[in-house]
Scaffold this motif. Structure first.
Motif, short mmCIF file in Angstrom:
data_model
loop_
_atom_site.label_atom_id
_atom_site.label_comp_id
_atom_site.label_asym_id
_atom_site.label_seq_id
_atom_site.Cartn_x
_atom_site.Cartn_y
_atom_site.Cartn_z
N ALA A 126 7.78 -1.96 -4.89
CA ALA A 126 6.69 -0.97 -4.87
C ALA A 126 5.65 -1.35 -3.83
O ALA A 126 5.12 -0.49 -3.10
CB ALA A 126 6.06 -0.87 -6.25
N VAL A 127 5.33 -2.64 -3.72
CA VAL A 127 4.37 -3.07 -2.71
C VAL A 127 4.92 -2.78 -1.32
O VAL A 127 4.19 -2.34 -0.42
CB VAL A 127 4.03 -4.57 -2.90
N GLN A 128 6.19 -3.02 -1.09
CA GLN A 128 6.78 -2.78 0.23
C GLN A 128 6.79 -1.29 0.57
O GLN A 128 6.56 -0.91 1.71
CB GLN A 128 8.22 -3.32 0.27
N VAL A 129 7.07 -0.46 -0.40
CA VAL A 129 7.18 0.97 -0.13
C VAL A 129 5.80 1.60 0.05
O VAL A 129 5.58 2.40 0.97
CB VAL A 129 7.96 1.67 -1.26
N PHE A 130 4.87 1.24 -0.81
CA PHE A 130 3.59 1.92 -0.81
C PHE A 130 2.49 1.18 -0.04
O PHE A 130 1.31 1.48 -0.20
CB PHE A 130 3.11 2.15 -2.25
N SER A 131 2.84 0.24 0.80
CA SER A 131 1.80 -0.46 1.56
C SER A 131 1.22 0.49 2.61
O SER A 131 1.91 1.31 3.17
CB SER A 131 2.36 -1.71 2.21
N THR A 132 -0.09 0.38 2.91
CA THR A 132 -0.78 1.29 3.83
C THR A 132 -1.04 0.64 5.17
O THR A 132 -1.93 1.05 5.90
CB THR A 132 -2.12 1.73 3.21
N ARG A 133 -0.30 -0.37 5.50
CA ARG A 133 -0.51 -1.02 6.80
C ARG A 133 -0.06 -0.07 7.91
O ARG A 133 0.80 0.78 7.70
CB ARG A 133 0.29 -2.31 6.89
N GLY A 134 -0.57 -0.29 9.07
CA GLY A 134 -0.25 0.53 10.24
C GLY A 134 1.14 0.22 10.73
O GLY A 134 2.03 -0.10 9.95
N PRO A 135 1.33 0.31 12.08
CA PRO A 135 2.65 0.02 12.61
C PRO A 135 3.04 -1.42 12.30
O PRO A 135 2.23 -2.33 12.30
CB PRO A 135 2.48 0.23 14.11
N ARG A 136 4.26 -1.58 12.08
CA ARG A 136 4.76 -2.90 11.65
C ARG A 136 4.82 -3.82 12.85
O ARG A 136 5.34 -3.46 13.90
CB ARG A 136 6.15 -2.74 11.05
N GLU A 137 4.30 -4.98 12.68
CA GLU A 137 4.34 -5.96 13.75
C GLU A 137 5.32 -7.05 13.38
O GLU A 137 5.53 -7.34 12.21
CB GLU A 137 2.96 -6.57 13.96
N GLY A 138 5.91 -7.64 14.38
CA GLY A 138 6.84 -8.72 14.14
C GLY A 138 8.24 -8.23 13.93
O GLY A 138 9.14 -9.03 13.72
N GLY A 139 8.49 -6.92 14.01
CA GLY A 139 9.84 -6.41 13.82
C GLY A 139 10.62 -6.49 15.13
O GLY A 139 10.09 -6.75 16.19
#
Length: 156
Positions: A126-139
């Motif tokens: 649930a934390v992974q799906v509903f996180s409100t962070r912007g663009p993912r970094e480190g991917g």
């Protein structure tokens, strides 16, 4: 109907004593048996009762029990076996009660661990799906383009 009880004593009269002839005991045997006289004829005893009657008969010798060759235990073997069976049954019942209690406690523990793992894993998802962070970094960014492979060589 009944004779009257004599109130006077009867005079003592002479009594003739007959010596009876005992019969030989019969023994079941395969060989023919021969009748034999016993070694001695038992004595006949006569008793004068208080009312003057005379009773005549054999004097009986008390029976002697056979000598005991083996000492009998104070408690029979069957009673000992029954008691030991009862003790064993009680021990098994106690062990079965403990075993069932242990199995029930182990089942409850495993059930609680499964529920705890499901709650923790579901919360992480649930934390992974509903996180409100912007663009993912480190991917990792992968650019797909048309690649050519000729004669087992890669030309990209």
């Amino acid at each position: 109907m009944y004779p009257e009880h004599p109130t006077t004593r009867h005079p003592v009269t002479a009594v003739e004593v007959h010596q009876p002839m005992p019969l030989a005991p019969t023994v079941a045997a395969t060989a023919p048996t021969v009748a034999m006289q016993p070694g001695t004829v038992p004595a006949v005893a006569s008793i004068v009762l208080p009312d003057g009657r005379i009773v005549t008969g054999y004097s009986l010798t008390p029976m002697q029990p056979d000598p005991v060759t083996t000492i009998k235990p104070p408690v029979s073997r069957a009673a000992v076996n029954i008691a030991l069976g009862g003790i064993g049954f009680l021990a098994v019942c106690g062990g079965l009660i403990l075993l069932t209690s242990f199995i029930a406690a182990l089942t409850a523990l495993i059930t609680q661990l499964i529920i705890l793992a499901a709650v923790i894993f579901g919360g992480w998802i649930a934390v992974q799906v509903f996180s409100t962070r912007g663009p993912r970094e480190g991917g990792t960014t992968v650019n797909i383009r048309k690649a050519v492979i000729k004669r087992n060589k890669f030309y990209g």
